[in-house]
Design a protein around this motif. Structure first.
Motif, PDB file in Angstrom:
ATOM      1  N   THR A 617     -36.256   6.764  -8.376  1.00 40.35           N
ATOM      2  CA  THR A 617     -35.542   6.092  -9.469  1.00 40.35           C
ATOM      3  C   THR A 617     -34.093   5.818  -9.086  1.00 40.35           C
ATOM      4  OG1 THR A 617     -36.973   7.156 -11.098  1.00 40.35           O
ATOM      5  CG2 THR A 617     -34.903   6.240 -11.893  1.00 40.35           C
ATOM      6  N   THR A 618     -33.468   6.763  -8.430  1.00 42.40           N
ATOM      7  CA  THR A 618     -32.078   6.565  -8.002  1.00 42.40           C
ATOM      8  C   THR A 618     -31.971   5.393  -7.027  1.00 42.40           C
ATOM      9  OG1 THR A 618     -31.599   8.921  -8.285  1.00 42.40           O
ATOM     10  CG2 THR A 618     -30.103   7.640  -6.879  1.00 42.40           C
ATOM     11  N   ALA A 619     -32.923   5.324  -6.066  1.00 46.04           N
ATOM     12  CA  ALA A 619     -32.913   4.232  -5.093  1.00 46.04           C
ATOM     13  C   ALA A 619     -33.160   2.890  -5.773  1.00 46.04           C
ATOM     14  CB  ALA A 619     -33.963   4.489  -4.017  1.00 46.04           C
ATOM     15  N   ALA A 620     -34.061   2.868  -6.765  1.00 42.54           N
ATOM     16  CA  ALA A 620     -34.365   1.621  -7.461  1.00 42.54           C
ATOM     17  C   ALA A 620     -33.181   1.164  -8.302  1.00 42.54           C
ATOM     18  CB  ALA A 620     -35.604   1.804  -8.330  1.00 42.54           C
ATOM     19  N   GLU A 621     -32.501   2.099  -8.946  1.00 43.10           N
ATOM     20  CA  GLU A 621     -31.322   1.735  -9.743  1.00 43.10           C
ATOM     21  C   GLU A 621     -30.222   1.174  -8.846  1.00 43.10           C
ATOM     22  OE1 GLU A 621     -30.524   5.451 -11.627  1.00 43.10           O
ATOM     23  OE2 GLU A 621     -31.643   4.935 -13.467  1.00 43.10           O
TER      24      GLU A 621
END
Length: 740
Positions: A617-621
């Motif tokens: 999720t952090t990478a996608a954000e």
């Protein structure tokens, strides 16, 4: 004959449109200034034809220029064809004969009568090339009521294009006549099952090919068209040049020209538009005799398959000689340039750079085709009926007969072939829209230019002039056709480019690697994953060996290969390749480049497939933020990044956040692709899953139903994605609370 319904012309500023009845003998389409001073290139025509549904204007209008005001002879044939059109439908009529014998003129006369006298919808498709045939037939489907989503799916290979077209033709509320003109390669019709009978209308095919098995199937009536009887041939000459001689003189010239309608038309136009001299028909007959001897001395065949080219060659050469004597030798160079493209309509925009100067190859011809001489040369060719002015898809074009171009091409001096091929390539490259251009205007421009990329490649192949540049032009056109959504046509052109490059340049030439690699994304979109993998594996290895691991073309081949391996389930190998691509693109293109950002999106999708959620999720954000800052909030790669984030949120149990983000993604996809595109439906089903995860059974069912119904309409009931959507809808509907 009168035109059955008003022909719609469009002009702007001081432009004027001239139209006549009869056989639509068009003297000029558009004049931007006063008569006699209108430049063809001074002010490009900018207004596209007013849209009628999804069909271009050309599908309702014959793509021909000037035709005789009177159709000589053909009386018995016209009666048979009229009876077929007036009947209940279901028949296929085939007109076959040598090039230049008047097949298209007969088809146009029947077309006009069918619309005017029999209330038929007239539909006209150029069947000379795969690209023009597919585009025209899909336009026919649009004219008969196909939705945009259905057309997009058919063009993209997700639904059988011919099935869609014939479904809408069969269910047409109005009877129709469909003309498939210049179907000189029947295999093109056969391989796509484009030729079918229908109870709702009549099909008329014109072709030079007399012996195809297609013409000998039930429901097909074949009609041979030959040269004109001598008396009628003489009348054609006197129709065009009534003051040039007696009936007996016209008979002598007609006999000399073998009574071939195209040759007669060229001769009559020459006699009617002489510049300095005023030949009688007797004098023209003597000139023909001299030219005939010269042509035979140069090896021109007088019988067999080259007979029509020989007859036509005798007439156009006299016309060009007359123009040269009148101070326009550049007309010869311009016609030779046109012969390096296809016999399809050539947009005037394609010739614009030549009229503006700067094409070195044209300046080196003898005589040179300099900037200031292109316009008068073009007008001279129009005046002598060597080319015609037509309009298609809102583009002003010139068009020459295929037999004429073949004849001209055989007479190009060896010393000039390479120069003309180079000029044709440079002009074509300059006219191509940029990659990613998705406007209707850009797509129609690609449809018009694609046959000329094929024509240039074929002509270059025939004379041993294939270069890396000509291959790259064809490969780029294939890419543009792919981006325009016609994946099947793109694959045909990409395959031709790759095969030609391998034969002339060798397997390891960078242009060959590019052309072969270009087939990969098309096969991927068509769902032919195993075939794409078999193609891309050796391409990638060749690129590594010849170009090196850091070359952009090597990275492109690796990127396309990993997408295919992902779909085939080889996730580990796909991941290895994608990591190499990402590192390479970061190094060569930079973090901000769209290709680098696309690769990062692809990496997130692969991580989900491998159930790798740690830090996802952090990478996608972070990626979504980078795309928005660097590409803008509405860019499709930004939308793709948001989709990756939303899927991650859904998989991590954050259904409400995922639903909100999927709605943004859905809006972005619809803005970029249109409401009914399959990629849009893929987002909508994810929205349904997000709603279902929150217990919103009613909303989830509504979204699932919309996906199932639209996929069935676009892809068909048997398509795997339709089956999956139906199954999801059934599951959600079974859980939905019963009403009161």
């Amino acid at each position: 004959m009168s035109v059955p319904r008003p022909m719609r012309g469009h002009a702007s500023g001081s432009a004027r449109i001239y139209q006549t009845g009869g056989d639509q003998y068009i003297e000029e389409h558009v004049h931007h200034y006063a008569p006699g001073s209108a430049p063809l290139f001074g002010h490009p025509w900018t207004g596209p034809a007013e849209p009628r549904g999804t069909a271009p204007d050309s599908v309702r209008m014959p793509l021909v220029g000037r035709t005789p005001g009177v159709l000589r002879d053909r009386t018995d044939l016209m009666e048979r064809l009229r009876a077929a059109v007036a009947g209940p439908g279901g028949g296929i009529q085939v007109l076959h004969g040598m090039g230049g014998c008047g097949k298209t003129a007969v088809a146009q006369a029947l077309f006009t009568e069918a619309v005017r006298d029999h209330g038929r919808v007239g539909l006209w498709v150029n069947a000379s090339e795969r690209v023009s045939l597919r585009a025209g037939m899909l336009a026919v489907a649009g004219d008969r009521g196909a939705a945009d989503g259905e057309l997009a799916a058919a063009a993209g290979g997700q639904r059988a294009a011919a099935d869609l077209v014939w479904h809408h033709l069969d269910h047409s509320a109005q009877p129709w006549l469909l003309v498939l003109d210049n179907a000189d390669d029947p295999a093109i019709l056969e391989e796509g099952a484009w030729l079918r009978p229908s109870p709702s209308g009549t099909v008329l095919v014109t072709t030079r090919h007399a012996a195809s098995p297609l013409w000998h199937t039930p429901g097909v009536s074949s009609h041979r068209l030959g040269v004109l009887p001598l008396e009628d041939a003489a009348l054609v000459l006197r129709d065009l040049a009534p003051d040039a001689g007696t009936r007996e003189s016209a008979r002598k010239v007609a006999r000399r020209l073998g009574c071939l309608p195209l040759a007669l038309t060229l001769a009559g136009a020459h006699l009617a538009h002489q510049l300095l001299e005023s030949w009688s028909m007797d004098e023209y007959d003597r000139k023909l005799s001299e030219e005939s001897t010269a042509l035979v001395d140069r090896g021109a065949p007088a019988t067999g398959g080259g007979h029509s080219r020989h007859l036509v060659g005798r007439t156009w050469q006299l016309s060009l000689d007359g123009l040269a004597e009148g101070g326009l030798p550049e007309a010869t160079a311009l016609l030779r340039l046109l012969s390096f493209w296809a016999a399809d309509p050539v947009p005037l925009s394609l010739l614009m750079p030549a009229a503006q100067g700067g094409i070195d190859e044209l300046d080196r011809l003898d005589p040179p085709l300099t900037a200031g001489r292109v316009e008068p040369a073009l007008r001279a060719l129009l005046d002598h009926s060597l080319i015609d002015l037509v309009e298609t898809d809102g583009h002003r074009c010139v068009k020459a007969h295929g037999v004429l171009l073949d004849s001209v091409a055989t007479g190009v001096p060896d010393a000039e072939r390479e120069l003309l091929a180079g000029a044709a390539g440079r002009l074509l490259r300059a006219a191509l829209p940029r990659e990613g251009a998705a406007s209707p205007r850009a797509r129609s421009q690609v449809r018009l230019l694609a046959p000329h990329a094929t024509g240039l490649l074929h002509r270059s192949h025939r004379h041993g002039l294939v270069t890396a540049e000509s291959v790259r032009i064809a490969a780029r056109v294939a890419r543009l056709v792919y981006e325009a959504g016609d994946w099947t046509a793109a694959l045909a052109l990409a395959s031709t480019a790759a095969k030609t490059a391998a034969e002339h340049l060798g397997d390891e030439d960078p242009a060959t690697v590019e052309a072969r690699s270009g087939q990969g994304p098309v096969l991927f979109r068509l769902g032919r994953y195993a075939e794409a993998a078999d193609l891309l594996r050796p391409v990638h290895q060749d690129a590594l060996r010849t170009l090196g691991p850091h070359d952009a073309r090597t990275l492109d081949a690796a990127y396309e290969l990993q997408r295919v391996l992902h779909r085939l389930g080889d996730l580990a190998q796909a991941r290895t390749l994608l990591e190499t691509v990402l590192d390479g693109r970061r190094h060569t293109l930079g973090e901000d480049h769209v290709a680098t950002l696309k690769t990062r999106c692809e990496m997130l999708e692969l991580r989900l497939a491998q159930d790798e959620f740690d830090g996802y999720t952090t990478a996608a954000e972070e990626l979504a933020g980078d795309c928005e800052r660097r590409l803008g909030p509405d860019h499709l790669v930004t939308v793709w990044a948001r989709d990756a984030l939303a899927r991650g949120l859904l998989r991590s149990g954050r259904g409400a956040e995922a639903e909100d983000l999927f709605r943004r993604v859905l809006a972005g996809q619809r803005a970029g692709y249109g409401d009914d595109h399959p990629l849009v439906l893929g987002v909508l089903i994810q929205l349904s899953r997000a709603q279902h995860a929150q217990g919103k059974r009613e909303q989830a069912a509504d979204s699932a139903r919309e996906v199932a119904e639209q996929r069935a309409a676009i892809l068909g009931e048997e398509h795997p994605e339709t089956v999956a959507a139906r199954a999801w809808y059934a599951e959600v509907r079974a859980e939905r609370p019963a009403g009161p």
